[in-house]
Design a protein around this motif. Structure first.
Motif, short mmCIF file in Angstrom:
data_model
loop_
_atom_site.label_atom_id
_atom_site.label_comp_id
_atom_site.label_asym_id
_atom_site.label_seq_id
_atom_site.Cartn_x
_atom_site.Cartn_y
_atom_site.Cartn_z
N ALA A 230 0.83 -1.21 0.00
CA ALA A 230 0.00 0.00 0.00
C ALA A 230 0.86 1.25 0.00
CB ALA A 230 -0.92 -0.01 1.22
N ASP A 231 1.93 1.23 0.84
CA ASP A 231 2.85 2.38 0.87
C ASP A 231 3.51 2.58 -0.48
OD1 ASP A 231 4.02 1.74 4.28
OD2 ASP A 231 2.25 2.78 3.52
N GLU A 233 2.25 1.71 -3.40
CA GLU A 233 1.24 2.24 -4.30
C GLU A 233 1.05 3.75 -4.10
OE1 GLU A 233 0.72 -0.85 -6.59
OE2 GLU A 233 -0.58 0.90 -6.79
N ASN A 234 1.18 4.20 -2.84
CA ASN A 234 1.02 5.62 -2.52
C ASN A 234 2.11 6.48 -3.14
OD1 ASN A 234 -1.29 5.12 -1.08
ND2 ASN A 234 -0.24 4.94 0.89
N LYS A 236 3.07 6.16 -6.20
CA LYS A 236 2.85 6.30 -7.64
C LYS A 236 2.32 7.68 -8.02
CE LYS A 236 2.28 1.40 -8.66
NZ LYS A 236 1.40 0.38 -9.23
N GLU A 237 1.39 8.23 -7.21
CA GLU A 237 0.80 9.53 -7.54
C GLU A 237 1.83 10.66 -7.50
OE1 GLU A 237 -2.05 9.84 -8.83
OE2 GLU A 237 -1.86 12.02 -9.05
#
Length: 248
Positions: A230-231, A233-234, A236-237
């Motif tokens: 999850a971290d 994935e965060n 990517k933005e």
């Protein structure tokens, strides 16, 4: 149902956890790799910056970050830039700092993920060993149960014969004494079998408890890996924004 619920059932069903795990399936994944070229150490600041932009934004940094050789190229380029910080503008230095923070965080997450996966593999081995022991113990207990069940039937038949003989005629006392001896022998054998069964069941409880602890630790690792994903994935933005408008 939680693992502890199965462990609490060990007295009634020592193989509850084994039965639950029989349908357990583990899935492993593989990562792909891509090649990246190294640049010369005698370059201008502008060339080094362009090299870093190419490494970071012309290809996906977050996809390649897991490759050691790719990280070495990025870090080598950053090291070259470190010797030219005085030649960079204030905005370039600020932008470079933002990139380094994001890069280091991504590297840390990747390393933590790799460590998590290695630990999970080790735990899977321990889980399989414990699982195999439980299966072997279950097979032994089933065989002992068959012997005990057969002997119980024999004992019941002997007792029935005893009653019929005692009620029918006293002169069959000799035969009755022989049946008593057979009964005693069967009960002795049965007692030994039950003792063996009890010993194995105690071992089963111990192995199941150990397996329960292993599974809980494995679940913690899975949860940790999920948080790490999850971290990751965060990232990517902010990386997407940085890639669209490079900060340096």
């Amino acid at each position: 149902m939680e693992i502890d619920d199965y462990l609490n059932k060990l007295d009634d069903n020592p193989f509850a956890l084994l039965d639950f795990l029989s349908s357990d399936v583990s899935i492993s994944s593989k990562l792909s790799e891509a090649t990246i070229q190294r640049s010369s150490s005698t370059e201008t600041v502008s060339t080094i910056l362009q090299e870093l932009r190419s490494l970071a934004f012309s290809q996906s940094l977050l996809c390649n970050i897991q490759r050691v050789e790719y990280r070495e190229q990025v870090e080598e380029t950053l090291k070259k830039l470190d010797n030219h910080t005085q030649d960079l503008s204030e905005n370039q230095n600020k932008g470079l700092h933002k990139f380094i923070v994001l890069y280091k965080k991504a590297v840390t997450i990747c390393k933590d993920k790799s460590l998590n996966e290695e630990k999970a593999k080790e735990i899977e081995v321990e889980k399989k060993q414990a699982f195999d022991k439980l299966q072997d113990s279950k097979s032994k207990v089933q065989k002992l149960d068959d012997v005990v069940s057969t002997n119980k039937i024999k004992i019941e038949n002997v007792e029935k014969c005893q009653k019929e003989i005692q009620e029918a005629i006293k002169k069959l006392q000799g035969e009755n004494e022989s049946l008593n001896k057979e009964k005693t022998k069967l009960e002795t054998v049965n007692s030994k079998q039950l003792a063996n069964k009890k010993e194995i069941l105690e071992s089963v409880k111990y192995v199941s408890t150990s397996l329960g602890n292993v599974l809980k630790y494995l679940a913690e690792l899975v949860k940790e890996r999920s948080n790490l994903n999850a971290d990751f994935e965060n990232l990517k933005e902010p990386y997407k924004k940085m890639k669209t408008t490079p900060p340096f």
